[in-house]
Design a protein around this motif. Structure first.
Motif, short mmCIF file in Angstrom:
data_model
loop_
_atom_site.label_atom_id
_atom_site.label_comp_id
_atom_site.label_asym_id
_atom_site.label_seq_id
_atom_site.Cartn_x
_atom_site.Cartn_y
_atom_site.Cartn_z
N HIS A 267 0.83 -1.20 0.00
CA HIS A 267 0.00 0.00 0.00
C HIS A 267 0.86 1.25 0.00
CE1 HIS A 267 -3.26 2.75 0.73
NE2 HIS A 267 -2.61 3.22 1.77
N ALA A 268 1.94 1.24 0.75
CA ALA A 268 2.83 2.41 0.80
C ALA A 268 3.44 2.69 -0.56
CB ALA A 268 3.93 2.18 1.85
N GLN A 269 3.71 1.63 -1.33
CA GLN A 269 4.32 1.83 -2.64
C GLN A 269 3.33 2.37 -3.66
OE1 GLN A 269 5.98 -2.04 -3.40
NE2 GLN A 269 7.89 -1.55 -2.39
N THR A 270 2.02 2.14 -3.47
CA THR A 270 1.03 2.61 -4.42
C THR A 270 0.40 3.93 -4.00
OG1 THR A 270 -0.71 1.30 -3.37
CG2 THR A 270 0.45 0.28 -5.23
N ALA A 271 0.58 4.34 -2.76
CA ALA A 271 0.03 5.61 -2.29
C ALA A 271 0.75 6.77 -2.97
CB ALA A 271 0.18 5.71 -0.78
N LEU A 272 -0.03 7.80 -3.30
CA LEU A 272 0.55 8.98 -3.94
C LEU A 272 1.32 9.81 -2.93
CD1 LEU A 272 -2.34 10.35 -6.19
CD2 LEU A 272 -0.20 9.32 -6.93
N PRO A 273 2.43 10.39 -3.35
CA PRO A 273 3.11 11.33 -2.46
C PRO A 273 2.17 12.48 -2.11
CG PRO A 273 4.51 10.75 -4.32
CD PRO A 273 3.15 10.19 -4.61
N LYS A 274 2.31 13.00 -0.92
CA LYS A 274 1.42 14.07 -0.44
C LYS A 274 1.71 15.42 -1.09
CE LYS A 274 -0.89 11.64 2.57
NZ LYS A 274 -2.19 11.17 2.19
N SER A 275 2.96 15.62 -1.53
CA SER A 275 3.29 16.91 -2.14
C SER A 275 4.24 16.71 -3.32
CB SER A 275 3.93 17.85 -1.11
OG SER A 275 5.26 17.48 -0.88
N ALA A 276 4.37 17.77 -4.10
CA ALA A 276 5.22 17.73 -5.29
C ALA A 276 6.69 17.50 -4.94
CB ALA A 276 5.05 19.02 -6.09
N THR A 277 7.09 17.86 -3.75
CA THR A 277 8.49 17.70 -3.36
C THR A 277 8.82 16.27 -2.91
OG1 THR A 277 7.97 18.49 -1.13
CG2 THR A 277 8.80 20.12 -2.71
N ASP A 278 7.79 15.44 -2.79
CA ASP A 278 7.99 14.07 -2.32
C ASP A 278 8.04 13.02 -3.42
OD1 ASP A 278 7.97 14.97 0.32
OD2 ASP A 278 5.79 14.71 0.50
N ILE A 279 7.98 13.44 -4.68
CA ILE A 279 7.95 12.49 -5.79
C ILE A 279 9.30 11.82 -6.00
CG2 ILE A 279 6.08 13.72 -6.98
CD1 ILE A 279 8.38 14.71 -8.95
N ALA A 280 9.29 10.73 -6.74
CA ALA A 280 10.52 10.00 -7.08
C ALA A 280 10.48 9.67 -8.57
CB ALA A 280 10.64 8.74 -6.24
N PRO A 281 10.86 10.63 -9.43
CA PRO A 281 10.76 10.42 -10.88
C PRO A 281 11.76 9.40 -11.41
CG PRO A 281 11.80 12.53 -10.42
CD PRO A 281 11.40 11.95 -9.10
N LEU A 282 11.45 8.89 -12.61
CA LEU A 282 12.41 8.05 -13.31
C LEU A 282 13.73 8.79 -13.41
CD1 LEU A 282 10.44 6.57 -16.36
CD2 LEU A 282 11.09 5.42 -14.26
N LEU A 283 14.80 8.04 -13.46
CA LEU A 283 16.13 8.65 -13.52
C LEU A 283 16.73 8.51 -14.91
CD1 LEU A 283 17.47 7.23 -10.14
CD2 LEU A 283 16.53 9.51 -10.57
#
Length: 195
Positions: free
Chosen positions: A16-32
């Motif tokens: 569930h933690a892996q599918t939950a959306l980050p709460k803010s734009a600063t918490d994202i983890a984009p492709l590298l």
């Protein structure tokens, strides 16, 4: 038995933690840079199915993610890209822009630009790129209207990814502050240097 139940609860929580959306734009983890993009079937402004992988195989791509045609900052960015389109094409790249807007809502933006616009109203590709986050409450009504209620409350962080024909990310510009966008001058310079 208790041990097995405990392990199951832990695994469910992790999933569930892996599918939950980050709460803010600063918490994202984009492709590298160096990672391959996932394939997704999106809709064109004419509501036709488009395979992103097939589109990218044809030509190196500047892949732009934007919040929607309702966003004035996105519209300024898309217009700037339209003005620089010839320069971008001259470097050997195509432009593809993706938003959570429905195909119908893409049409208002499509009237202003010539490059490809695609709808990801459910956010499957946006989430796979790791740039989706939970939309602030004050955006949810406009998001629902422009996605025909397919968007359940996410926004993409405005981003530019440069993708090779094999689907590899070779450059990215991701700005959690939606007011700051990559300039077309910088983009053209990057494209010329990637040759």
């Amino acid at each position: 038995m208790k041990k097995l139940l405990f392990i199951l609860v832990i695994l469910t929580s992790v999933a569930h933690a892996q599918t939950a959306l980050p709460k803010s734009a600063t918490d994202i983890a984009p492709l590298l840079i160096g990672e391959k993009i996932p394939n997704s079937i999106l809709k064109s402004s004419e509501n036709e199915a488009v395979s992103v992988s097939d589109l990218i195989k044809k030509k190196k791509t500047v892949l732009v993610f934007y919040r929607g045609g309702w966003c004035p900052y996105c519209n300024m960015h898309l217009s700037a890209l339209a003005e620089a389109e010839k320069q971008i094409l001259d470097t050997g790249y195509q432009i593809v822009a993706i938003s959570p807007d429905t195909p119908e809502n893409l049409k208002t933006t499509k009237d202003k630009v010539k490059y490809t616009l695609l709808s990801d109203s459910k956010g499957e590709l946006i989430k796979a790129f790791g740039i989706a986050f939970e939309a602030p409450e004050n955006y949810k009504s406009v998001i629902n209207v422009n996605s025909n209620v397919a968007n359940t409350g996410f926004l993409p962080v405005p981003s530019v990814f440069v993708i090779n024909t094999d689907g590899t990310v070779v450059f990215e510009y991701v700005s959690p502050d939606f007011k700051h966008r990559m300039t077309t001058e910088l983009l053209v310079s990057v494209l010329k240097n990637l040759k």
